[in-house]
Design an enzyme around this catalytic site. Sequence first.
Site, mmCIF file in Angstrom:
data_model
loop_
_atom_site.group_PDB
_atom_site.id
_atom_site.type_symbol
_atom_site.label_atom_id
_atom_site.label_comp_id
_atom_site.label_asym_id
_atom_site.label_seq_id
_atom_site.Cartn_x
_atom_site.Cartn_y
_atom_site.Cartn_z
ATOM 1 N N THR A 45 0.826 -1.209 0.000
ATOM 2 C CA THR A 45 0.000 0.000 0.000
ATOM 3 C C THR A 45 0.853 1.249 0.000
ATOM 4 O O THR A 45 1.803 1.358 0.770
ATOM 5 C CB THR A 45 -0.908 0.008 1.251
ATOM 6 O OG1 THR A 45 -1.757 -1.136 1.185
ATOM 7 C CG2 THR A 45 -1.757 1.261 1.325
ATOM 8 N N VAL A 91 -13.266 -5.069 0.410
ATOM 9 C CA VAL A 91 -12.757 -3.726 0.115
ATOM 10 C C VAL A 91 -12.102 -3.196 1.387
ATOM 11 O O VAL A 91 -12.662 -3.295 2.478
ATOM 12 C CB VAL A 91 -13.897 -2.782 -0.321
ATOM 13 C CG1 VAL A 91 -13.390 -1.354 -0.488
ATOM 14 C CG2 VAL A 91 -14.528 -3.286 -1.624
ATOM 15 N N ASP A 113 -9.644 -0.060 3.491
ATOM 16 C CA ASP A 113 -9.697 1.377 3.769
ATOM 17 C C ASP A 113 -9.175 2.229 2.628
ATOM 18 O O ASP A 113 -9.542 3.402 2.505
ATOM 19 C CB ASP A 113 -8.898 1.685 5.040
ATOM 20 C CG ASP A 113 -7.439 1.244 4.920
ATOM 21 O OD1 ASP A 113 -7.195 0.179 4.316
ATOM 22 O OD2 ASP A 113 -6.561 1.961 5.416
#
Length: 348
Positions: free
Chosen positions: A202, A231, A233
């Site tokens: 990320t 899904v 954050d």
Amino acid sequence: MNRRKFINLTALTAPLLSFSKVTESIPAVKPIMISTWEEGKNVNKAAWGILSEKGRAIDAIEAGAIYVEDKISCCVVLGGNPDRAGFVTLDACIMDENANCGAVAGLERIKHPLSVARKVMETTPHVLLVGDGALKFALQNGFTIENKELSIDAKKEYEKWLKKSTYKPVINIENLPVQVENKDGAFTMPLKFDDGSFNHDTMGMIAMDVSGNVSGGVTTSGMAFKMHGRVGDSAVIGAGLFVDNEVGAATSSGVGEEVIRTCGTHTVVEFMRRGYSPELACKKTIERIIKNNKARAKTLQVGFVAVNKKGAYGAYAVQEGFVYAVKTKQVDRIFKSAFFYKAPKSED
Ligand code: ASP
């Protein structure tokens, strides 16, 4: 390429102490670019040309994302680990100084999900497109579909994971977390890779341009071996990213469910609005995650990093090990985040 190391620690006894030393950064001169993890330093570099040429923060964010999304072989975004069904599904979001925002979730086989999120923001009346709809939208907007093969490293990790297929998805934090048993039960702690380096799926970015406008973005393949359709954050405005041009911006990395539960980055920004420094605002939000469920918090990582309108920045994480990169005219380095739980010493 870095290899992740699963180590089974059986005799982990280091006490869990709270390390909440708060240090306010020296306010930086605009512009400023901040990105999560070690790779953030390269991301900042890729975005810096735009900021130093007096460009917009939102353009710098997209440039940073494009840089990291292009590194398909290095476990980021399309090169990242797949979900439990073997698909790499991407989440991304973007937000500018006017509270415009866009996001995609569960997007497959598109190299630049953050740019698709920007298109959602700029050309649709919506904020979030998911799955097939997001893919169709991307294709209609000139994005091309990529090969569906996993990257070499993701394939190896997936094959390894398939052998056990543990239900619990593994969060890719600063090092690969290991499952440890202690008196509180299952416990996840991070360890370093064999070569001492780190790897992350990320990339969260926040930036302020010379005009003082703040923007942010996140791009990810999400939590490794998540359920298909999950899904995180990173696609949710107010969770993985929030920008308020009167106050500042925040982004997160770590277990997305915990960030969503606390509306994490929105909470950080609201604490800054009340006058808390970026680091204290991140700390108060992390403390809320821990307070919600202490037992659960011990097994996970969440880190927030924030910048305020004065250019002060700071971060706080549940566990030791979260780092972020800052670039200004004077500063170009990686900072260690303050944290709540100190990592025990590894005995390998
Ligand atoms: N926050 C991401 C997610 O939950 C994972 C990460 O930060 O590595 O999908």
